[in-house]
Design an enzyme around this catalytic site. Structure first.
Site, PDB file in Angstrom:
ATOM      1  N   HIS A  18      -6.138  36.538  39.785  1.00  0.00           N
ATOM      2  CA  HIS A  18      -7.346  37.296  40.127  1.00  0.00           C
ATOM      3  C   HIS A  18      -8.410  36.343  40.686  1.00  0.00           C
ATOM      4  CE1 HIS A  18      -6.484  41.176  37.806  1.00  0.00           C
ATOM      5  NE2 HIS A  18      -5.387  40.438  37.738  1.00  0.00           N
ATOM      6  N   ASP A 123     -14.206  42.582  38.837  1.00  0.00           N
ATOM      7  CA  ASP A 123     -12.783  42.899  38.758  1.00  0.00           C
ATOM      8  C   ASP A 123     -12.602  44.309  38.179  1.00  0.00           C
ATOM      9  OD1 ASP A 123     -10.203  40.738  38.493  1.00  0.00           O
ATOM     10  OD2 ASP A 123      -9.919  42.743  37.672  1.00  0.00           O
TER      11      ASP A 123
END
Ligand code: UDP
Length: 486
Positions: A18, A123
């Site tokens: 990520h 995120d």
């Protein structure tokens, strides 16, 4: 474009898979706007980024207080790498403890700069950041580092828990919000999702975080709109807000066609003989599209029995292969490799006949996928690996192991027709005969190769500017920035 005084705060989830696309997104935004960007994470992740970033990087890297031992996790646990499943879910829950320090940090930045950041990009797993943004009157945009199919399927399953109302693991169900053809069996999902009864720790984490992310101003997605039209439509129905497809967030060199054995990666294998250069030289000695590349990504591996079947199936297929090999499940991923995990004298035989190259530890994947000898990729279908392979027109053989990989692998076969799933679901057992059959099916199929090459061209086109016309992902990025500014 844009006022250099503007400021964006980014918050990736605590995983390399990520953090890296977030960093690439930050670079792309900065390239076109000159905005100040602050990327926030836990101390060890920030320390690691600082040690790998060049001094010229203009991204501010800021850490928030975090101590994994406070959450019953092993000391210094700040990413999902090499964690057991209970520890992975432990880290998910622990990440919500960042909410209050994150709010303090954004408030501080606002006071110092005399105005709030233009937006927070958080995120999809950090849905709580949307609450922080709302309480401070700042726009929150959610970034899903996976593709549209994976994002939409995850959202669908976690919001509606459709698998819970089935009578058996073998019963098929349509992913809610998807067309009728998008069916999946409960047995294809992870054990922890299958047994979910509303009190399990996975639903407890994902349901609220994804719901909160759905309340954000819009979503950014690491894909190209032309390659996932159906999934994008489904995702938009869920978000009810704009979805900007700004991918692929890959090194720009991978996206032009002038790749010429220039090395991307400076990290070599375990032995000095397996530097990226050696891997490329080995590939040079094989004909075009003849080599099968095998890798299960940076954090997953397969069982000892499956590793044995895989090796036998590869050997029986007769195809040349390059395998980024790690110790099997039950052993430390960083442990010394043991010959007993493979058929007798396997490595010796393969190496003597130049049939196969085993790369222990880290393989220069981008270089391998860009090389003309690579003809297919047997992959766990992590989204980065999937995009990297597709961007080079390399067909895939899917062996998903965790997370949304099961959806990526399904999409590659059923929606794009650029690969075949070797395993159905996350806990299938595979025989050497099946391995051999699927390798032949993919590597000897000109139809699959042609489609993969078309998808590769669409991806590169989306990310390129030609004759003054920008590809869709560049346009989406422009639109995203101008929307924020307006
Ligand atoms: N990777 C690599 N060499 C390896 C294994 C992985 O370069 O030996 C890189 C790969 O190119 C990709 C990333 O690590 O960019 C893996 O990301 P992905 O999303 O595919 O899977 P994950 O590791 O997050 O499961």
């Amino acid at each position: 474009m844009g006022n250099p005084q503007e400021h964006i705060v980014m918050l990736p989830y605590l995983a390399q898979g990520h953090i890296i696309p977030f960093l690439e997104l930050a670079r792309r935004i900065q390239e076109r706007t000159n905005f100040t960007i602050t990327l926030v994470n836990t101390p060890l992740n920030i320390q690691k980024l600082k040690s790998t970033q060049s001094n010229t990087s203009k991204i501010n890297l800021v850490s928030l207080p975090f101590n994994s031992s406070d959450h019953n996790l092993p000391p210094n646990t700040e990413t999902t790498e090499a964690l057991s499943l209970p520890q992975v879910i432990g880290l998910f829950h622990a990440s919500t403890s960042l909410e209050s320090p994150f709010k303090d940090l954004v408030s501080d930045l606002t006071s110092k700069q005399g105005k709030p950041p233009l937006c927070i990009i958080s995120d999809v797993f950090m849905g709580w950041a949307n609450q922080v943004a709302k309480s401070l009157n700042i726009i929150n945009v959610c970034f899903s580092t996976c593709g549209a199919y994976g994002s939409a399927a995850y959202t669908s399953v976690w919001q509606y828990l459709p698998h819970r109302s089935l009578k058996s693991d073998d019963e098929e169900f349509v992913l809610p919000g998807f067309p009728e053809r998008c069916k999946i069996k409960r047995s294809h999902l992870h054990k922890f999702v299958r047994n979910a009864d509303g009190t399990d720790q996975w639903s407890k984490f994902f349901q609220p975080q994804i719901s909160l992310s759905l309340g954000s101003f819009g979503w950014l997605c690491n894909t190209v709109e032309e390659i996932e039209p159906m999934s994008l439509e489904v995702l938009k129905k869920y978000t009810k807000h704009p979805v900007w497809c700004i991918g692929p967030l890959l090194p720009p060199r991978m996206l032009d066609s002038s790749y010429n054995n220039e090395i991307f990666s400076k990290r070599g294998g375990k032995e000095p003989g397996l530097s990226p250069e050696k891997c490329l030289q080995w590939l040079d000695s094989h004909p075009e599209n003849s080599v099968l590349y095998i890798s299960f990504g940076s954090q997953n591996t397969i069982s000892p029995a499956q590793m044995m079947e895989l090796a036998k199936g590869i050997e029986e297929s007769g195809k040349p292969f390059l395998w980024a090999i790690r110790p099997p499940i039950g052993f430390d991923l960083k442990a010394e490799f043991r010959d007993e995990w493979l058929p007798e004298k396997f490595e010796e035989r393969m190496s003597a006949s130049k049939r196969g190259l085993l790369v222990h530890k880290w393989a220069p994947q981008l270089d391998i996928l860009c090389h003309k000898s690579t003809g297919a990729f047997l992959s766990h279908c992590g989204w980065n690996s999937t995009l990297e392979s597709l961007s080079q027109g390399v067909p895939l053989i899917g062996w998903p192991l965790a997370a949304e990989q099961v959806y990526n692998s399904k999409m590659v076969e059923e929606e794009m027709g650029v690969g075949v799933e070797l395993t159905k679901g996350l806990e299938s057992c595979i025989t050497k005969t099946e391995v051999k059959r699927v390798i032949e099916m993919v590597m000897e199929n000109e139809g699959i190769r042609k489609k993969a090459s078309e998808i590769g061209e669409m991806i590169r086109q989306g990310a390129r500017e030609k004759d003054g016309k920008k590809g869709s992902s560049l346009q989406a990025m422009d639109h995203f920035v101008s929307t924020l500014l307006s």
